[in-house]
Enzyme design. Structure first.
Site, PDB file in Angstrom:
ATOM      1  N   LEU A 131      57.517  14.104  38.010  1.00  0.00           N
ATOM      2  CA  LEU A 131      58.536  13.512  37.147  1.00  0.00           C
ATOM      3  C   LEU A 131      58.002  13.188  35.757  1.00  0.00           C
ATOM      4  O   LEU A 131      56.792  13.038  35.562  1.00  0.00           O
ATOM      5  CB  LEU A 131      59.043  12.200  37.781  1.00  0.00           C
ATOM      6  CG  LEU A 131      59.798  12.313  39.109  1.00  0.00           C
ATOM      7  CD1 LEU A 131      59.974  10.919  39.718  1.00  0.00           C
ATOM      8  CD2 LEU A 131      61.160  12.969  38.885  1.00  0.00           C
ATOM      9  N   CYS A 171      55.130  10.539  35.140  1.00  0.00           N
ATOM     10  CA  CYS A 171      54.402  10.372  36.408  1.00  0.00           C
ATOM     11  C   CYS A 171      52.902  10.284  36.177  1.00  0.00           C
ATOM     12  O   CYS A 171      52.146   9.873  37.066  1.00  0.00           O
ATOM     13  CB  CYS A 171      54.716  11.512  37.376  1.00  0.00           C
ATOM     14  SG  CYS A 171      53.965  13.093  36.923  1.00  0.00           S
ATOM     15  N   GLY A 172      52.474  10.672  34.995  1.00  0.00           N
ATOM     16  CA  GLY A 172      51.044  10.615  34.668  1.00  0.00           C
ATOM     17  C   GLY A 172      50.369  11.978  34.624  1.00  0.00           C
ATOM     18  O   GLY A 172      49.170  12.071  34.345  1.00  0.00           O
ATOM     19  N   SER A 193      50.365  14.543  32.567  1.00  0.00           N
ATOM     20  CA  SER A 193      49.762  15.015  31.328  1.00  0.00           C
ATOM     21  C   SER A 193      48.463  14.245  31.049  1.00  0.00           C
ATOM     22  O   SER A 193      47.460  14.833  30.636  1.00  0.00           O
ATOM     23  CB  SER A 193      50.753  14.825  30.175  1.00  0.00           C
ATOM     24  OG  SER A 193      50.385  15.591  29.061  1.00  0.00           O
ATOM     25  N   SER A 228      58.262  20.901  35.687  1.00  0.00           N
ATOM     26  CA  SER A 228      58.543  22.043  36.576  1.00  0.00           C
ATOM     27  C   SER A 228      59.233  21.585  37.853  1.00  0.00           C
ATOM     28  O   SER A 228      58.664  21.667  38.937  1.00  0.00           O
ATOM     29  CB  SER A 228      57.264  22.834  36.889  1.00  0.00           C
ATOM     30  OG  SER A 228      56.179  22.007  37.249  1.00  0.00           O
TER      31      SER A 228
END
Lengths: 219, 219
Positions: free
Chosen positions: B37, B40-41, B43, B127
């Site tokens: 999501l 969500c962390g 990256s 994605s």
């Protein structure tokens, strides 16, 4: 900030810069762009340059029809094998002017990423339209784009015709074929022009490597 | 063969293979694909993994919104700055299901090229659709695709909301926002699942590096 989201504590990026990637590789990234008619020799010369650079320990990568035609720039027929028809028709690429424009745009964007990764990206595409090549140049920093025009006379290319494409185009079986029924726009400011009808592919590749050395693109 | 076309003498390819590029780099290429999501962390963790690998002398490259949004996968508004409107509308990508499908397809194709160049390609994209991720997996050789699901609960992501996007989506100002008004399809066979709501980004990045070592992706 809630205690349930500790990741956010380090939300800022710790990105590895292009400079750091280049330091690891031991050389700078760049985009070496070969353009010219079908059968002008650009793919052969680009391959030889790739071999020369690799032998020198330079991290290079060759982008040509062989590795983009079936994936990134696949035609609608290939895309239709894995995607719905409207999708395949919208994004699949053929040889119309608009499709060629997108073909070169995508390759240019990928070459830019390789350049940013500190890699010497070698692209070999007919890329017949000046505006498309110049757009790629425009997305890159000054000096990162090296345009190499493989200037082989049309009659020489046509005499080679390794895949019989010129013959088909002359017979009207292929439309939009560069040099026959679609224009090739000669580069006005190419960094290097190779006389593709003279000398061996090896000697032309040597010319390219000599240019890259002289211009400081490789050490 | 005419004497005027000496290049053709060496028409055969002298391609540098993936194996040779991997030998130069000292490790194999692969695609490390982070999904999850917004906020969500993924990256942040992907960036840290990139840093860890780079420090180990591994040739990695990070693909994320930062370096594909403005070029390869630019929206129609960005494309319209350099191209005609019909072109920009056809190839520019937004957030519709079809556009997301193409977004992931192009990134997957580029990641595959980096993998072929012997680079560890790290991709970080929401994605959200299973079929799109599986299509990327399907284009790669067995073992080359490492899917990492950053499994952070929606309420945690929404509490973080670093760009205020969840707030806007809840207010109806953004449509097709994953987790709010567009689905996120949880991976069924991810190689690694990270509990993104627990532990620091650093410890989660360590988990990834430990997995890559244990599975032999890196030395």
């Amino acid at each position: 900030m809630s205690q349930s989201s500790p990741v956010e504590v380090h939300w800022h990026k710790h990105s590895i810069t292009r400079q750091k990637r280049e330091q690891l590789n031991g050389h700078t990234g760049s985009v070496i762009w070969f353009t010219g008619l079908s059968a002008c020799g650009k793919s052969t010369i680009a391959n030889l340059v790739d071999c020369r650079l690799h032998a020198m320990g330079i991290h290079s990568y060759l982008l040509d029809g062989d590795n983009v035609r079936h994936d990134l720039n696949a035609g609608s027929d290939v895309l239709a094998e894995r995607h719905e028809k409207p999708f395949a028709e919208r994004f699949g690429l053929g040889f119309s002017a608009q499709d060629r424009e997108e073909n070169i745009r995508r390759v240019g964007a990928v070459a830019k990423l390789f350049c940013d990764a500190g890699v010497v990206a070698i692209a070999a595409f007919i890329s017949p339209y000046r505006i498309d090549r110049n757009r790629v140049r425009g997305t890159l920093a000054d000096g990162d784009f090296v345009e190499i025009f493989v200037d082989t006379p049309l009659d020489v290319c046509e005499a080679r015709d390794p895949k019989g494409l010129y013959k088909k185009a002359r017979a009207g079986l292929i439309t939009d074929f560069t040099g026959v029924n679609d224009p090739y726009e000669v580069p006005k400011n190419a960094e290097l022009v190779l006389q593709g009808g003279e000398g061996s592919a090896e000697s032309l590749a040597d010319e390219v490597v000599a240019y890259l050395k002289a211009s400081g693109k490789i050490g």
